[in-house]
Scaffold this motif. Structure first.
Motif, PDB file in Angstrom:
ATOM      1  N   LEU A 402     -10.618  67.800 -40.761  1.00 37.77           N
ATOM      2  CA  LEU A 402     -11.098  67.267 -39.429  1.00 37.77           C
ATOM      3  C   LEU A 402     -12.287  68.553 -39.111  1.00 37.77           C
ATOM      4  O   LEU A 402     -12.860  68.395 -37.878  1.00 37.77           O
ATOM      5  N   GLY A 403     -12.210  69.465 -39.629  1.00 36.90           N
ATOM      6  CA  GLY A 403     -13.210  70.424 -39.612  1.00 36.90           C
ATOM      7  C   GLY A 403     -12.639  71.357 -38.499  1.00 36.90           C
ATOM      8  O   GLY A 403     -13.701  72.123 -37.880  1.00 36.90           O
ATOM      9  N   ALA A 404     -11.529  71.320 -38.018  1.00 35.24           N
ATOM     10  CA  ALA A 404     -11.169  72.256 -36.962  1.00 35.24           C
ATOM     11  C   ALA A 404     -11.426  74.016 -37.314  1.00 35.24           C
ATOM     12  O   ALA A 404     -11.238  74.020 -38.680  1.00 35.24           O
ATOM     13  N   ARG A 405     -11.833  74.499 -36.298  1.00 31.42           N
ATOM     14  CA  ARG A 405     -12.067  75.683 -36.481  1.00 31.42           C
ATOM     15  C   ARG A 405     -10.826  76.731 -36.416  1.00 31.42           C
ATOM     16  O   ARG A 405     -10.719  77.883 -37.120  1.00 31.42           O
ATOM     17  N   TYR A 406     -10.104  76.074 -35.380  1.00 31.06           N
ATOM     18  CA  TYR A 406      -8.725  76.907 -35.086  1.00 31.06           C
ATOM     19  C   TYR A 406      -7.563  75.808 -35.219  1.00 31.06           C
ATOM     20  O   TYR A 406      -7.608  74.863 -34.587  1.00 31.06           O
ATOM     21  N   ALA A 407      -6.378  76.386 -35.882  1.00 32.13           N
ATOM     22  CA  ALA A 407      -5.160  75.590 -35.479  1.00 32.13           C
ATOM     23  C   ALA A 407      -4.175  76.481 -34.681  1.00 32.13           C
ATOM     24  O   ALA A 407      -4.361  77.536 -34.563  1.00 32.13           O
ATOM     25  N   LEU A 408      -3.804  75.569 -33.729  1.00 35.71           N
ATOM     26  CA  LEU A 408      -2.667  76.334 -32.818  1.00 35.71           C
ATOM     27  C   LEU A 408      -1.433  76.120 -33.122  1.00 35.71           C
ATOM     28  O   LEU A 408      -1.111  74.628 -33.261  1.00 35.71           O
ATOM     29  N   ILE A 409      -0.510  76.672 -33.762  1.00 36.81           N
ATOM     30  CA  ILE A 409       0.810  76.512 -34.270  1.00 36.81           C
ATOM     31  C   ILE A 409       1.816  76.795 -33.291  1.00 36.81           C
ATOM     32  O   ILE A 409       1.893  77.786 -32.721  1.00 36.81           O
ATOM     33  N   VAL A 410       2.730  75.569 -32.841  1.00 38.73           N
ATOM     34  CA  VAL A 410       4.059  76.063 -32.249  1.00 38.73           C
ATOM     35  C   VAL A 410       5.004  75.773 -32.932  1.00 38.73           C
ATOM     36  O   VAL A 410       5.280  74.723 -33.250  1.00 38.73           O
ATOM     37  N   GLY A 411       5.824  76.815 -33.130  1.00 35.47           N
ATOM     38  CA  GLY A 411       7.243  76.867 -33.776  1.00 35.47           C
ATOM     39  C   GLY A 411       8.558  76.957 -33.152  1.00 35.47           C
ATOM     40  O   GLY A 411       8.335  77.229 -31.846  1.00 35.47           O
ATOM     41  N   GLN A 412       9.641  76.975 -33.466  1.00 37.20           N
ATOM     42  CA  GLN A 412      10.773  77.251 -32.800  1.00 37.20           C
ATOM     43  C   GLN A 412      10.719  78.725 -31.987  1.00 37.20           C
ATOM     44  O   GLN A 412      10.792  78.762 -30.911  1.00 37.20           O
ATOM     45  N   LYS A 413      10.160  79.575 -32.877  1.00 41.59           N
ATOM     46  CA  LYS A 413      10.235  80.799 -32.483  1.00 41.59           C
ATOM     47  C   LYS A 413       9.140  80.932 -31.333  1.00 41.59           C
ATOM     48  O   LYS A 413       9.479  81.751 -30.223  1.00 41.59           O
ATOM     49  N   GLU A 414       8.155  80.330 -31.477  1.00 41.87           N
ATOM     50  CA  GLU A 414       7.045  80.343 -30.278  1.00 41.87           C
ATOM     51  C   GLU A 414       7.583  79.879 -29.338  1.00 41.87           C
ATOM     52  O   GLU A 414       7.362  80.118 -27.953  1.00 41.87           O
ATOM     53  N   VAL A 415       8.561  78.761 -29.192  1.00 38.91           N
ATOM     54  CA  VAL A 415       8.995  77.917 -28.236  1.00 38.91           C
ATOM     55  C   VAL A 415       9.847  79.144 -27.583  1.00 38.91           C
ATOM     56  O   VAL A 415       9.533  79.230 -26.167  1.00 38.91           O
ATOM     57  N   GLN A 416      10.613  79.837 -28.175  1.00 38.11           N
ATOM     58  CA  GLN A 416      11.535  80.772 -27.369  1.00 38.11           C
ATOM     59  C   GLN A 416      10.685  82.124 -26.862  1.00 38.11           C
ATOM     60  O   GLN A 416      10.976  82.403 -25.556  1.00 38.11           O
ATOM     61  N   ASP A 417       9.821  82.444 -27.474  1.00 38.54           N
ATOM     62  CA  ASP A 417       8.721  83.615 -27.015  1.00 38.54           C
ATOM     63  C   ASP A 417       7.799  83.176 -25.764  1.00 38.54           C
ATOM     64  O   ASP A 417       7.213  83.834 -25.136  1.00 38.54           O
ATOM     65  N   GLY A 418       7.642  81.941 -25.873  1.00 38.46           N
ATOM     66  CA  GLY A 418       6.455  81.380 -24.970  1.00 38.46           C
ATOM     67  C   GLY A 418       5.163  81.757 -25.397  1.00 38.46           C
ATOM     68  O   GLY A 418       4.285  82.143 -24.694  1.00 38.46           O
ATOM     69  N   SER A 419       5.086  81.541 -26.757  1.00 37.85           N
ATOM     70  CA  SER A 419       3.732  81.951 -27.152  1.00 37.85           C
ATOM     71  C   SER A 419       3.409  80.929 -28.456  1.00 37.85           C
ATOM     72  O   SER A 419       3.873  79.710 -28.015  1.00 37.85           O
TER      73      SER A 419
END
Ligand code: AMP
Length: 449
Positions: A402-419
């Protein structure tokens, strides 16, 4: 003992076979003959055509009217004409549960005129310039470019008698193809008014009567029912008779002749490629004076596949019980337009490009990703997702596509860290940001703030 048991089992099985009904595999219903699904791969072309039509409508000041697909069948019988192919052989007619006789619309001009009359549009400043786009239905023999459900778009000018309206309609019909990169030409004729046409019909009938023994069976019927349609015949045996038949143009009354000449002068002025076709009568009864068809110049001569056509229908309003309302319009077939647009190598703009892509890993992360997506949707950032996928690799591949310049990735760890991780799709560099600051961070990166 063992053998006995086996014997019994096979006997039991046999009994079972006899008593249990054979399970039938349900058959998948198919589309009806002459009807087709328009799949995602083709939708780009449909949008391309629709957008071009809409932009032409805007430029020339036409407003959209949508009419129902179902109408009283009488509307078409009265307007298109009971002795035409459409009404005689091709209409989908049925009675509904109230015993009303209905028809799936085979064309839209009659409906547009009905709407004009029903809504008292003659009280508005004239002319009314309307356009439409939608499915039509004709029970024809399906073949390439001919379907039972097909689509047309059309432009109509109601309440204008001057040749300028004919010229405008022809110009728009032609411009659609010119701007789509398709080489097209115009065939044009005049069918006169009821007075001069009657004289012509008599002359034509006389001529064909003297040649009755040489014409096909269909033409013999046309001779009695609808003599103008004699000029439509494509039977090789009838062609020489048609070639030397009297021509309508010789019979036009002064007013009709002046009108026709004036339309042609407009076309000359515009430099549009047109050809006089004395045999052009169109298949619908409501036409008066100007009739025209648009052909692709690459098509074989004599090809029956007009891309579209139209003309003037000054008497239609009165046929439907309205007051005299001169009008003209055209209809193009969308499926044929798309086939030509593809042949001309028109490229469909790619599917929506995305600025960013939201990827997720795990159930909890997926829920968080949903909220992140919604946050972005309201900011004007073009955001894409693939929430049904679980593999990160698959999601990143989609982001790339899709030609996205950025991907924002949310994983288990990020859910816990709020990041959330922001990945630069080109360099592959990743950074961690606060979940609540992700929108502002991206807006900064995309230079939106
Ligand atoms: P008509 O209303 O018959 O003058 O048709 C106008 C245009 O609609 C034609 O030139 C075709 O492009 C298209 N058209 C008419 N009938 C069909 C059909 N059965 N299947 C596909 N396109 C059609």
């Amino acid at each position: 003992m063992k053998e006995k048991k086996l014997e019994k089992t096979s006997k039991e099985n046999k009994e079972k076979e006899v008593t249990e009904p054979v399970k039938k595999v349900p058959q998948t219903p198919q589309t009806l003959r002459g009807m087709k699904d328009i799949l995602p791969a083709d939708q780009g072309y449909w949008w391309l055509v629709f957008d071009k039509v809409r932009s032409l409508a805007k430029t020339y000041g036409f407003e959209k009217i949508d009419t129902p697909l179902l109408e009283e069948s009488g509307l078409f019988v009265r307007s298109v004409g009971k002795d035409t192919d459409i009404v005689e052989k091709e209409m989908y007619i049925f009675e509904d549960l109230d015993g009303q006789k209905l028809a799936l619309r085979p064309e839209a001009t009659a409906s547009i005129m009905r709407a004009y009359l029903n809504h008292g549009m003659w009280n508005l400043p004239q002319p009314i310039k309307a356009w439409y786009f939608g499915p039509m239905f004709r029970h024809e023999r399906p073949q390439s470019g001919r379907y039972r459900q097909f689509h047309q778009f059309g432009f109509e000018i109601l309440g204008e008698a001057g040749p300028v309206a004919d010229a405008l309609i022809i110009m728009i019909a032609y411009n659609f193809y010119a701007e789509m990169g398709v080489n097209a030409s115009i065939q044009i004729n005049s069918l006169g008014c009821p007075v001069c046409r009657e004289n012509y019909k008599n002359e034509l009938t006389q001529y064909y009567k003297t040649n009755r023994s040489k014409i096909c069976e269909s033409c013999k019927k046309r001779l009695v029912k609808n003599p103008l349609r004699l000029l439509d015949c494509k039977e090789p045996g009838c062609l020489p008779i048609k070639e030397t038949a009297p021509q309508m143009i010789e019979f036009l009354c002064d007013d009709c002749k002046t009108h026709f000449m004036s339309v042609l002068e407009f076309l000359d002025e515009l430099g549009l490629p047109y050809f006089l076709n004395h045999n052009l009568v169109r298949g619908l009864d409501y036409y008066t004076r100007t009739v025209f068809e648009i052909y692709s110049t690459g098509d074989d001569e004599g090809s029956q596949a007009a891309l579209g056509g139209g003309g003037r229908y000054d008497l239609l309003s009165e046929v439907l019980g309205g007051k005299p309302t001169p009008a003209c319009g055209f209809a193009h077939g969308v499926e044929r337009a798309i086939a030509k647009v593809k042949e001309a190598g028109q490229v469909v703009p790619e599917t929506i490009k995305a600025d960013i892509f939201i990827a997720q890993l795990g159930e909890q992360a997926r829920r968080k990703a949903f909220t992140l997506f919604e946050k972005f949707r309201h900011t004007g950032v073009k955001v894409a997702e693939s929430f049904c996928r679980s593999s990160l690799r698959g999601q990143l591949e989609q982001a790339d596509k899709l030609g996205a310049r950025y991907a924002l990735i949310v994983g288990q760890k990020e859910v816990q860290d709020g990041s959330v991780i922001i990945r630069d799709m080109e360099s592959g560099v990743q950074e961690m940001v606060d979940f609540n600051k992700a929108v502002a961070e991206i807006q900064k990166k995309l230079l939106l703030i």
